[in-house]
Design an enzyme around this catalytic site. Structure first.
Site, PDB file in Angstrom:
ATOM      1  N   PHE A   9      11.791 -11.381  -8.282  1.00 25.51           N
ATOM      2  CA  PHE A   9      12.691 -10.292  -8.708  1.00 25.51           C
ATOM      3  C   PHE A   9      12.452  -9.959 -10.176  1.00 25.51           C
ATOM      4  O   PHE A   9      13.374  -9.929 -10.981  1.00 25.51           O
ATOM      5  CB  PHE A   9      14.148 -10.687  -8.439  1.00 25.51           C
ATOM      6  N   ARG A  43      14.096 -17.698  -8.687  1.00 31.03           N
ATOM      7  CA  ARG A  43      14.202 -19.073  -9.173  1.00 31.03           C
ATOM      8  C   ARG A  43      15.402 -19.266 -10.081  1.00 31.03           C
ATOM      9  O   ARG A  43      16.020 -20.304 -10.119  1.00 31.03           O
ATOM     10  CB  ARG A  43      12.924 -19.455  -9.927  1.00 31.03           C
ATOM     11  N   ILE A 131      -0.736   4.712  -6.491  1.00 35.83           N
ATOM     12  CA  ILE A 131      -1.663   5.690  -5.890  1.00 35.83           C
ATOM     13  C   ILE A 131      -1.892   5.319  -4.417  1.00 35.83           C
ATOM     14  O   ILE A 131      -2.281   4.192  -4.128  1.00 35.83           O
ATOM     15  CB  ILE A 131      -3.037   5.683  -6.588  1.00 35.83           C
ATOM     16  N   GLY A 182       4.465  -2.625 -24.070  1.00 37.73           N
ATOM     17  CA  GLY A 182       4.722  -3.363 -22.825  1.00 37.73           C
ATOM     18  C   GLY A 182       3.661  -3.161 -21.762  1.00 37.73           C
ATOM     19  O   GLY A 182       3.829  -3.591 -20.620  1.00 37.73           O
ATOM     20  N   LYS A 200      -9.298  -6.119  -8.036  1.00 34.04           N
ATOM     21  CA  LYS A 200      -9.098  -4.863  -7.307  1.00 34.04           C
ATOM     22  C   LYS A 200     -10.416  -4.363  -6.730  1.00 34.04           C
ATOM     23  O   LYS A 200     -10.460  -3.827  -5.614  1.00 34.04           O
ATOM     24  CB  LYS A 200      -8.471  -3.832  -8.250  1.00 34.04           C
TER      25      LYS A 200
HETATM   26  N1  HSE Z   1      -2.111  -5.248 -15.748  1.00 34.53           N
HETATM   27  C1  HSE Z   1      -2.395  -4.268 -14.742  1.00 34.53           C
HETATM   28  C2  HSE Z   1      -2.880  -2.987 -15.405  1.00 34.53           C
HETATM   29  C3  HSE Z   1      -1.159  -4.039 -13.927  1.00 34.53           C
HETATM   30  O1  HSE Z   1      -2.821  -2.871 -16.628  1.00 34.53           O
HETATM   31  O2  HSE Z   1      -3.359  -2.094 -14.712  1.00 34.53           O
HETATM   32  C4  HSE Z   1      -1.386  -3.402 -12.603  1.00 34.53           C
HETATM   33  O3  HSE Z   1      -2.220  -4.117 -11.775  1.00 34.53           O
END
Ligand code: HSE
Length: 398
Positions: A9, A43, A131, A182, A200
């Protein structure tokens, strides 16, 4: 009416709960029945959360509830995420996941297990975040032999390269800004070293070619060696620099790699900036399709996870499991793939032209110059570079 559970979460988990609540009726229509949030596995104690009544700490509660038909794993990493995914499948529950590390390393095993137990295993959010990418690849483009998938698969590195290009920032300053906003984590290694993009790429390679590569076998170079001079020199050559994950079908087998590339300024990917992701798919019938959008973030990622939950419910009678590992086999070596190259060296024009007579070096604000080569494989390039001290050597997207 069926129940679903959310494992984890954090940013994505809260997004999933919110999106599932906000679009409950629409998602029920997509799923063919209403879906109720049964449990959230967390947790820590969250006494102020509006979902506190749904929170449990023991996965067995979810595992043993026959009314839970789908589990959304958004924990990340491989440890508990792997264990709970396995246990959920063994308990006859579909699993959906945003976890690229888990899918890239254990996806084939979990997909096989899901098939054996008659449940769905879906992970649309694991590549490209919000996407729609894996479903178009496997379903909408089912009539195509896929020849290549390539793209900007990591938002943090794309933000950094965009800032270096547009604002002339150096890598360290751009990374610091990405952390303040962030985008980049306190430990940015997985992003800036290309590890996230590699996972990926492994998933895309398997979805496209069935080759199920071990991510560790995919040659991967991140962006830590990209200098401000490269962005400047690339631009004067008519290019920008992007970190691309690529997987392709060749005569000698599937090749996959993650590296900084020079991308022509006229190419669609050159104008994909900031944290946006984009993935090009080359198919035998359709030609080239480029899908672009937010590759990360609370709601974009939740958008894909929530749709997977609905899809898993919709297909309870005929579960959906992507055909991972259909062909098996090792990756063909990346270095044998011929391509034009970008080279940055500290050398005078006549020194460059002695090794590369066809080169037209450009100089920027430093003493270094850059030039593009004819297409050749990496070993041939390295042999010709022997007399020069190369500072950067990257493929050019041709
Ligand atoms: N850290 C990854 C990015 C988050 O910056 O694309 C998404 O997978």
């Amino acid at each position: 009416m069926t129940k679903y559970a959310i494992l984890g979460f954090g940013v994505v988990g809260t997004g999933v709960a919110e999106v599932m609540a906000a679009q409950r009726e629409k998602l029920a229509a997509a799923a063919g029945e209403d879906m109720e949030l049964g449990y959230i596995l967390v947790r820590r104690d969250m006494p102020d959360s509006p979902w506190k009544d749904k929170m449990v700490k023991d996965f067995a509660v979810i595992e043993n509830d026959p009314d839970v038909s789908v589990v959304a794993e958004v924990i990340g990493g491989v440890g508990p995420a792997y264990e709970y995914s396995r246990r959920a499948i063994l308990a006859g529950k579909s699993v959906v996941s945003s976890n690229k590390e888990l899918v890239a390393t254990h996806g084939l095993e979990l997909a096989k297990l899901a098939k054996e137990h008659g449940v769905s295993y879906l992970f649309e959010a694991s590549v490209g975040g919000g996407i729609p990418l894996l479903r178009p690849l496997s379903r909408c483009l089912a009539a195509n032999r896929i020849d290549e998938v390539y793209g900007i698969l990591n938002g943090t590195t794309n933000y950094i390269l965009t800032a270096m290009d547009a604002q002339g920032q150096d890598f360290a300053d751009a990374l610091k800004k990405a952390q303040e906003l962030g985008y980049a984590e306190a430990d940015p290694t997985a992003d800036v070293e290309g590890i996230d993009a590699c996972r990926k790429t492994a998933i895309l390679a398997d979805m496209s070619f069935g080759c199920n590569p071990d991510p560790a076998s995919i040659p991967t170079t991140g962006i830590t060696s990209v200098a401000a001079a490269d962005l400047e020199l690339a631009r004067s050559l008519g290019y920008t620099v992007k970190l691309l994950g690529r997987a392709m079908r060749t005569e000698n087998g599937c090749r996959a790699f993650v590296q900084p590339h020079l991308v022509p300024l006229t190419h669609t990917l050159a104008s994909v900036n900031g944290v946006m992701n984009a993935c090009a798919i080359r198919g035998s019938a359709v030609g080239e399709v480029i899908l672009c959008g937010p590759g990360a973030g609370r709601y974009p990622t939740a958008s894909a996870v929530a749709a997977d939950i609905a899809d898993a419910v919709r297909h309870r009678a005929a579960p959906v499991v992507p055909d991972l590992g259909a062909l098996g086999g090792k990756l063909a070596p990346e270095e044998e793939l011929a391509s034009p190259w970008y080279v940055r060296v500290c050398a005078k024009p006549d020194e460059v032209c002695a090794a590369f007579p066809e080169a037209q070096p450009v100089y920027g604000t430093t003493m270094e110059c850059a030039f593009l080569t004819e297409p050749m494989a990496r070993p041939a390039l390295m042999a010709r570079l022997a007399a020069l001290e190369a500072k950067a050597v990257w493929r050019v997207l041709a």
